[in-house]
Enzyme design. Structure first.
Site, PDB file in Angstrom:
ATOM      1  N   LYS A  52       1.112   4.956   1.236  1.00  0.00           N
ATOM      2  CA  LYS A  52       0.967   3.579   0.727  1.00  0.00           C
ATOM      3  C   LYS A  52      -0.459   3.334   0.246  1.00  0.00           C
ATOM      4  O   LYS A  52      -0.688   2.789  -0.835  1.00  0.00           O
ATOM      5  CB  LYS A  52       1.350   2.572   1.822  1.00  0.00           C
ATOM      6  N   GLN A  96       2.614  -1.455  10.215  1.00  0.00           N
ATOM      7  CA  GLN A  96       3.586  -0.363  10.190  1.00  0.00           C
ATOM      8  C   GLN A  96       4.408  -0.353  11.485  1.00  0.00           C
ATOM      9  O   GLN A  96       3.869  -0.462  12.583  1.00  0.00           O
ATOM     10  CB  GLN A  96       2.862   0.987   9.993  1.00  0.00           C
ATOM     11  N   ASP A 119       5.989  -6.985   3.066  1.00  0.00           N
ATOM     12  CA  ASP A 119       7.120  -6.201   3.577  1.00  0.00           C
ATOM     13  C   ASP A 119       8.406  -7.014   3.517  1.00  0.00           C
ATOM     14  O   ASP A 119       9.504  -6.450   3.642  1.00  0.00           O
ATOM     15  CB  ASP A 119       6.870  -5.814   5.048  1.00  0.00           C
TER      16      ASP A 119
HETATM   17  N1  GUN Z   1       8.587   1.447   9.159  1.00  0.00           N
HETATM   18  C1  GUN Z   1       9.571   2.027   8.436  1.00  0.00           C
HETATM   19  N2  GUN Z   1       9.688   1.437   7.222  1.00  0.00           N
HETATM   20  C2  GUN Z   1       8.752   0.469   7.181  1.00  0.00           C
HETATM   21  C3  GUN Z   1       8.392  -0.483   6.181  1.00  0.00           C
HETATM   22  O1  GUN Z   1       8.965  -0.565   5.090  1.00  0.00           O
HETATM   23  N3  GUN Z   1       7.371  -1.321   6.524  1.00  0.00           N
HETATM   24  C4  GUN Z   1       6.743  -1.274   7.733  1.00  0.00           C
HETATM   25  N4  GUN Z   1       5.760  -2.142   7.961  1.00  0.00           N
HETATM   26  N5  GUN Z   1       7.057  -0.404   8.671  1.00  0.00           N
HETATM   27  C5  GUN Z   1       8.068   0.466   8.397  1.00  0.00           C
END
Ligand code: GUN
Length: 293
Positions: A52, A96, A119
């Site tokens: 990311k 995350q 998100d």
């Molecule tokens: N863990 C797995 N997928 C995601 C996501 O799209 N965002 C976040 N913050 N954590 C995750």
């Protein structure tokens, strides 16, 4: 069979995002800015967050990563979120997941200012999504929608079977595919671990979204001839063959399912890349004040 090529679509969309980011820098005097919080050292989370951050740099965003050890308290984390919420030069904030057991993910999700919740996990954004109002759509479902749109996949009136009911993918995906818009207007069946006759239901699908988290769960017997197959699986296994030391497997037995499918996403090179694109699009929308002012 034709590939829904996440690499091709994400690269194309990232070019557009790059141009828009440059425009924002010219007008506002600063880049769109995504902040990520990572707790602990889970291998998968480390990889996803690094990707990311790297993609932010690629499209001309600023990115900031705050790292915490597993032992961080919930209060410490909530305080940090509060501080970032107030920072006028932060457009998007993600924490995350998963988090260590002593931290309540619901409290963390609700603490994030919904106007920075790129998100799309905050109840305000999920509620607005249900009502078809402007909102941040969770990145993976958003990425899948963009891919369906790019390849002009017909969805209206189709039977879409979503396998898996997670907050992050399955549940929002089922809502999005049933909305009165394109992509959407599907008749949706949301299936999960307690579903009876799962194989039969999946076999009746025109569009299958596999988001279970089990390697090769969807086999060729479960898929109708001509179905569109979207594989959200990111199952990591240790490998002595790859450079990273890991190999990624989808939830779909690609080799055997692909010949029956009209369209299918590969793993890697499919939905994973589109998830990051969804996150970048949401961050850009925030920087532009497109959804909340
Ligand atoms: N863990 C797995 N997928 C995601 C996501 O799209 N965002 C976040 N913050 N954590 C995750």
């Amino acid at each position: 069979m034709q590939l829904l090529d996440g690499k091709f679509v994400s690269e194309k969309l990232k070019q557009e995002i790059t141009a828009e980011a440059a425009g924002i820098l010219a007008v506002k005097g600063r880049k769109p800015h995504l902040v990520a919080i990572l707790v602990g050292h889970d291998g998968g989370s480390e990889t996803y967050v690094a990707s990311k951050m790297k993609n932010c740099e690629k499209v001309g965003f600023k990115s900031t990563l705050y790292r915490y050890e597993e032992t961080v308290t919930e209060a410490e984390l909530l305080n940090k979120i509060d501080e970032i919420n107030k920072d006028e030069e932060t457009d998007g904030l993600i924490v995350q997941l998963p988090l260590p057991k002593h931290i309540d993910p619901e409290k963390v999700t609700e603490k994030i200012d919904y106007r920075k919740d790129v998100d799309g996990f905050h109840p305000v954004n999920l509620g607005r999504m249900m009502r078809n109002l402007p909102c941040y759509i969770p990145a993976t479902p958003y990425g899948i929608l963009m891919m369906l749109e790019e390849y002009k996949i017909e969805t209206s009136g189709k039977h879409c079977v979503v396998v898996g009911r997670s907050n992050i993918v399955g549940s929002p995906m089922s809502v999005l595919m049933s909305r009165n818009t394109y992509p959407g207007n599907c008749t949706v069946t949301l299936t999960h671990s307690k579903t009876r006759n799962l194989e039969e239901i999946v076999r009746s699908a025109d569009i299958v979204v596999a988001a279970i988290g089990k390697k090769n769960f969807i086999n060729a017997d479960m898929v109708k001839e001509g179905a569109v197959v979207i594989d959200v699986g990111m199952n990591r296994e240790i490998s002595s063959v790859t450079k990273s030391g890991y190999k990624l497997y989808g939830d779909v037995d690609f080799e055997n399912v692909a010949p029956k499918a009209s369209w299918i996403t590969p793993v890697p090179g499919g939905v994973g890349l589109m998830t990051i694109t969804g996150l970048l699009k949401n961050t850009l929308a925030s920087a532009k004040g497109e959804i909340y002012r």
